[in-house]
Enzyme design. Sequence first.
Site, PDB file in Angstrom:
ATOM      1  N   ASP A   1      52.334  58.680  47.945  1.00  0.00           N
ATOM      2  CA  ASP A   1      52.330  60.027  48.521  1.00  0.00           C
ATOM      3  C   ASP A   1      53.682  60.229  49.210  1.00  0.00           C
ATOM      4  O   ASP A   1      54.609  59.424  49.046  1.00  0.00           O
ATOM      5  CB  ASP A   1      51.124  60.225  49.453  1.00  0.00           C
TER       6      ASP A   1
ATOM      7  N   CYS B   1      51.471  54.247  50.465  1.00  0.00           N
ATOM      8  CA  CYS B   1      51.271  55.400  51.354  1.00  0.00           C
ATOM      9  C   CYS B   1      51.651  54.952  52.764  1.00  0.00           C
ATOM     10  O   CYS B   1      52.299  53.914  52.928  1.00  0.00           O
ATOM     11  CB  CYS B   1      49.850  55.961  51.252  1.00  0.00           C
TER      12      CYS B   1
ATOM     13  N   THR C   1      49.839  53.935  55.590  1.00  0.00           N
ATOM     14  CA  THR C   1      49.165  52.711  56.052  1.00  0.00           C
ATOM     15  C   THR C   1      48.722  51.807  54.911  1.00  0.00           C
ATOM     16  O   THR C   1      48.337  50.657  55.152  1.00  0.00           O
ATOM     17  CB  THR C   1      47.881  53.067  56.824  1.00  0.00           C
TER      18      THR C   1
ATOM     19  N   HIS D   1      44.095  33.912  45.862  1.00  0.00           N
ATOM     20  CA  HIS D   1      42.663  33.872  46.174  1.00  0.00           C
ATOM     21  C   HIS D   1      41.891  35.076  45.638  1.00  0.00           C
ATOM     22  O   HIS D   1      40.716  34.949  45.310  1.00  0.00           O
ATOM     23  CB  HIS D   1      42.456  33.820  47.700  1.00  0.00           C
TER      24      HIS D   1
ATOM     25  N   HIS E   1      37.679  30.541  43.439  1.00  0.00           N
ATOM     26  CA  HIS E   1      37.980  31.960  43.669  1.00  0.00           C
ATOM     27  C   HIS E   1      37.484  32.836  42.511  1.00  0.00           C
ATOM     28  O   HIS E   1      37.209  34.015  42.695  1.00  0.00           O
ATOM     29  CB  HIS E   1      39.474  32.145  43.897  1.00  0.00           C
TER      30      HIS E   1
END
Length: 149
Positions: free
Chosen positions: A11, A68, A70, A101, A136
């Site tokens: 964004d 973006c 965050t 992982h 995993h």
Amino acid sequence: MSVERIPIGSDHAGYELKEKLKVALSGLGFDVEDVGTHSAASTDYADYAHPVAREVETGQARRGVLICGTGLGMSYAANRHPHVRAAVVWSREVAALSRQHNDANVLVLPARFVSDEEGVAILKTWLETPFEGGRHERRIEKIEREEEQ
Ligand code: RB5
């Protein structure tokens, strides 16, 4: 061997870092597919998360990159897609673990919390770190079998 195409989207908050990551990806020999945004004008993260995640979901692309402010909005939208494991990553160590992982197939960067240099370093670590498999593998399979728990 054909060149791997990597879809990338951001964004407005991630626009500048996306441009830096595109240069890095091209320099590493990848075919970069920029789904937007194409300026720093205000826009909505989901409009870019879904096209990138859809390519990974359908197998058209093996991996994708989203940015973006965050990383959160992009990860929420991308992780709604089956087979997509979008990881918000803020350090090289987390980048490596998200691959080792969690077999992350979409890298999500929080542009407001990493420098351009950190972002490029995180991208390189993420691209070159293999999945460890083993125990995993079982844990990842359980992510998509929630109804059986
Ligand atoms: C845009 O201001 C910001 O909300 C967005 O980039 C992102 O951080 C949302 O999760």
